[in-house]
Enzyme design. Structure first.
Site, PDB file in Angstrom:
ATOM      1  N   LYS A 130      -6.965   5.592   5.161  1.00 61.29           N
ATOM      2  CA  LYS A 130      -8.303   5.928   4.673  1.00 61.29           C
ATOM      3  C   LYS A 130      -8.697   7.337   5.110  1.00 61.29           C
ATOM      4  O   LYS A 130      -8.357   7.794   6.197  1.00 61.29           O
ATOM      5  CB  LYS A 130      -9.314   4.909   5.198  1.00 61.29           C
ATOM      6  N   GLU A 151      -0.902  -9.561   5.297  1.00 60.16           N
ATOM      7  CA  GLU A 151      -1.781  -9.628   6.476  1.00 60.16           C
ATOM      8  C   GLU A 151      -3.026 -10.444   6.157  1.00 60.16           C
ATOM      9  O   GLU A 151      -3.384 -10.634   4.993  1.00 60.16           O
ATOM     10  CB  GLU A 151      -2.160  -8.229   6.938  1.00 60.16           C
TER      11      GLU A 151
END
Ligand code: MN
Ligand code: MN
Ligand code: MN
Lengths: 310, 310, 310
Positions: free
Chosen positions: A165, A31
């Site tokens: 996260k 990405e």
């Protein structure tokens, strides 16, 4: 008929990547959001190049995906990568933004969802990233859930990541993946990694021990023909490379308290918390982030090699 | 190329089932989770055989689906069914687990989601089960929602069931089915059945009166070509065969209170409540469960016969 | 084999619409729920005809979609439209209801979800409506979310609308569209319109300035081949044509207070609030509704013309 214009908007694949896909050689999609938005300049370009080199060193072809001047590109070349790393106004593109951005001639970096979807379309079955998007902590009220999860429900690509996260709702994210039918396997563990931390505290149902194990699952999915979902390979940092757990927990608590105190909500939450992590750990969170993506690139390349093996 | 390995992972269909599918004779898919996890031994194997016999008596071929030694099988034979009914460590497989389990050579029983998805893939348009998974009572916070609902949104299979168990959030489950575009028709009723109870207290928009009605809906779906969703035929127990409603309500309240008192959450909730129902009804909940699945198998067979009729 | 019956249930497309689709001339799909359920008689039929005339005046063929006697029709003729506008017991059909209704020979009007899905199936890429369904205000507990959102996630049709009604949770609706991968572009604005109001108070990431811009996005989506999602073109009323914002806010507050006071929940909420708006604005909300759908029909026709242009 508008054949020419449709052609104008077709995905452009670099010669090297197109040749590798055509001949069945291993390729790893990467990405570009980490390059444009995830890391501070000027390190971001250097890290992007290190990621690609890591893939090459493991015997696979890197295919970084992004958009330059409205053109959706699989296998950005050096000037294109440099442009996304240094230009102002590079948009962050999820799947739904791709056509809108292309029509307006934008520069853009692709999220996990968009990179996975474009990789699948380009015939690239393996993708390395840092962490997935997920369900946000206040999502029961805000309905803020990343399109990454939904996209993976219908995108048959293997994503190597280090979990999500801890600023997100990890438990809710794992439930959503279960509901959406997206499998999650731990690499050498039955605990879901916590991105900065080796262990998020949540159990997994399955673990794998080698790139060959992952390749075997990919073959079984293709052989069954029952599901179009992706496969999440959750690759934890070794305990001695993670962010110090005590530091992590303190910084996270402070960050969440800061949100409440400063009444920060909605789209400002994630940038606030990430900046807080960066500052409060004196850059250690960023160094951990770089280690994660390099390790994931290496594992993804090994998976691509195992999957391409005759 | 990995052609051989993909073949290794292809679905194995029994000769009888494959022949029936090929010639357009009626077939009913059956799940194996009720055999391995839903009923206590040694009754579980006997009930599994009764379910298959019920399908045969109604003029259709039973196709129980499961995994033995990593092989995904449509139409388990007697030794395979016996194995799943008696072996230890049989995994519970939803759609997302199929490829992972196959790659690791596991034994496994398929959930509603997995059975429906494999049935559709194998060309079997009708499936009988006891009850669907659904939205859990605390899902607003936990996000715990069964993959059965999501799978049925893109699996064109008719599922005959007796609703969802009252330990779930029935109202939220019906809303989710509406959002996901999965039709629900009551068989001889416009009230959604409550599994152990004939009536969950929730209304339905549509009812059907015969297997031919159901077959007609299946033909209309195929004729329109607009939706790939399944069709839920909600088949209530007759009032005199249901669990006594007063007993049901008392046992449910006690069970929910027990959850709070013993601070049971997450994946432990359902096993706790089902064991509580079993114990507190002195086995009557289990007897009702068996009546439900036998009645649903008979109706599903009648639907398959009506749908196969030239 | 049941070939004849499947044919019986195929979608019937009017000669004019079928010819336009075949030759690539511009067509605009229109929903029938506004005719049967959205507007009071006898104005509803007149408005339906005005909508069609508006599409014709802009150079496109109108294709109003609905069901008469179980037959799903693309391009209702005058007697059929009159029937749906005047008959009693016309059902409101979402995607999941189409096959069930067809099998029972019902009359029905199609929602946004059903109209979009049938239009896509019939090869019509543009659709005009008033407002989308969305996430309901109490959805965190009730799970009440319109199937319109889910349907658009896998239906490649451009929907011109004026946002969602303020009786819904607009913020949660926008989040859900993001999660589901459905792009939303403002027409001449970067604020999401509020149906009765020009501005809902929520920002958008993208805006377009012309029908050609929209057509370009549609071509890019087709060229990329990455997503099957629809495209929402959010077309606000000019400020001087909207409902007076002070009146709107007062009426909405009163309506929400009325719900609480009269303990109205579930499926009764929307009819109650819309009736309250009608009464409390002395019909002005209805006049605004008609202006919205006529403006959206004109814009959708211009988009269809731009998209069909060689
Ligand atoms: Mn978000
Ligand atoms: Mn669950
Ligand atoms: Mn609803």
């Amino acid at each position: 008929t508008y054949g020419d214009e449709v052609d104008e908007y077709s995905i452009k694949t670099s010669t090297e990547v197109a040749e590798a896909v055509r001949t069945g050689r291993p390729v790893v999609a990467l990405e570009s959001t980490i390059v444009s938005h995830g890391l501070p300049r000027p390190d971001n370009l250097k890290v992007a190049q290190e990621i690609e080199q890591t893939v090459r060193d493991a015997g696979a072809v890197p295919a970084t995906i992004g958009m330059v001047g409205g053109q959706l590109i699989v296998g950005l070349n050096e000037p294109q990568l440099t442009h996304l790393a240094t230009a102002d106004g590079v948009a962050k593109l999820s799947v739904r933004d791709l056509a809108v951005a292309a029509a307006s001639g934008a520069d853009g970096a692709t999220t996990v969802a968009a990179t996975a979807a474009v990789a699948a379309r380009a015939g690239i079955p393996v993708f390395a990233t840092g962490g997935l998007g997920g369900v946000h902590r206040a999502a029961a009220e805000s309905f803020d859930e990343s399109a990454d999860l939904t996209a993976l429900a219908s995108t048959p690509v293997t994503v190597v990541c280090a979990g999500v996260k801890s600023i997100l709702d990890v438990g809710a994210t794992l439930e959503r993946l279960e509901t959406l039918g997206v499998p999650v396997v731990g690499y050498g563990t039955r605990r879901f990694p916590g991105f900065y931390l080796s262990d998020s505290g949540y159990d997994l149902d399955w673990s794998v021990g080698s790139p060959e194990d992952v390749a075997r699952i990919m073959r079984a999915r293709a052989g069954h023909g029952v599901s179009d979902a992706g496969l999440i390979v959750a690759n934890p940092l070794p305990a001695d490379e993670q962010l110090d757990p005590q530091l992590h927990d303190r910084v996270l608590s402070e960050g969440l308290a800061g949100l409440a105190r400063e009444q920060i909500t909605g789209k400002s939450v994630t940038p606030y918390l990430l900046a807080h992590f960066h500052a409060a750990t004196e850059g250690r969170s960023l160094a951990v982030n770089v280690r994660i993506i390099l390790r994931n690139a290496a594992l993804a390349a090994a998976v691509a090699v195992a999957y391409a093996r005759p």
